[in-house]
Write an enzyme that holds these catalytic residues in place. Structure first.
Site: not given
Length: 293
Positions: A2-3
């Site tokens: 996850p960014e």
DNA sequence: CATGCCCCCTGCACGC
DNA sequence: TGCGTGCAGGGGGCAT
């Protein structure tokens, strides 16, 4: 995985179910993730009502009514899944999707509204912490964070100032959370492609001799903002294991211009280049050598 | 201070 | 089928 866009997607998906709900019980199935859980983690959360869901960089922040903030970082493989308790499921007709391998369900938050929130993380690079709101900014992981890329204080002036005299390449420069907070490997590659900047170029070249932003650095900020906004609008990118908390998939991975596209044609209008993969700081970089200078 | 490298951990795709 | 290798969206910590 996850960014920023994926964390924001998770935040938005959780918000309706979590806001105002009370945490009845916290089930801990191990004593640590990347770090040990904080002191009295379960008892400090028990009975608390959730007052706010927010995000800083790649951190999900769940603020309780008593002004303690639950900090959740998903690491590389962390996933939050929302589901109904069996009781609620029989009453309604709710379906809950693929919870992932249950052996990696490390934390379950049982809520007052018959829902439960499960944290699953095979690699355990994620972590949780619980601190008074007031101490959040001084938290070890927050102290040095740069500006939010979608916020007002992120500007080309900021980038140029920080890039002054730096020899490090643009890839590492943008990956550094002190420069701007929330970009990761995918979106740095994508933003640089949109800006027409080579990831190999040294950061210092963003500034001109007069220390004003060059035309390139002026393009960089909008490119970063655009790619993040586009990704959020698409519900994030689902590569191996990213799902929204309701099990739905994001679809921004179909819009990648360079990431994971080694050997494929550059997507830029009228560019005849081929996407190349190189290694920088031990991580893959994808870019088009033809249109990214 | 800046930079480069190693490490944490598990799963998966690939080649043999 | 099994095994070894390399790779994966993050980021702290350490040596230089």
């Amino acid at each position: 995985m996850p960014e920023l866009p994926e964390v924001e997607t998770v935040r938005r998906a959780l918000e309706p179910a979590l806001m105002g709900a009370r945490i009845n019980r916290v089930e801990l199935r191990r004593k640590n993730l990347r770090f040990p859980f904080p002191e009295k983690f379960q008892s400090r959360l028990k009975g608390r009502r959730i007052a706010l869901l927010s995000r800083r960089a790649k951190y999900l922040l769940i603020t309780m009514e008593n002004a303690e903030v639950l900090i959740i970082h998903l690491g590389m493989s962390g996933r939050l899944t929302l589901s109904c308790t069996p009781d609620a499921r029989s009453k309604q007709n709710n379906t809950t999707t693929d919870p992932g391998d249950p052996k990696h369900d490390h934390v379950v938050f049982h809520l007052s509204n018959q829902m439960k929130l499960t944290y699953n993380d095979p690699r355990r690079f994620g972590f949780m912490d619980l601190v008074p709101t007031q101490q959040l900014e001084n938290h070890k992981m927050f102290r040095a964070l740069g500006p939010e890329p979608l916020g007002n204080s992120f500007s080309s002036n900021h980038l140029v100032q920080r890039a002054q005299g730096r020899k490090t390449d643009l890839k590492a420069f943008l990956l550094d959370q002190r420069t701007v907070a929330g970009l990761g490997n995918i979106y740095v590659c994508e933003a640089l492609h949109r800006a027409g900047l080579s990831p190999r170029r040294s950061a210092g070249t963003l500034a001109t001799k007069r220390k004003t932003p060059s035309k390139w650095s002026a393009a960089l900020v909008p490119s970063i903002r655009d790619v993040l906004n586009d990704a959020i609008a698409a519900g994030g990118s689902s590569l191996k294991d990213f799902q929204k908390p309701d099990g739905a998939l994001g679809y921004f991975q179909h819009n990648f211009d360079v990431y994971g596209r080694e050997g494929k044609p550059c997507h830029r209008q009228s560019c005849t280049g081929t996407v190349r993969r190189i290694t920088q700081a031990g991580r893959s970089t994808f870019y088009c050598p033809r249109c990214q200078r």
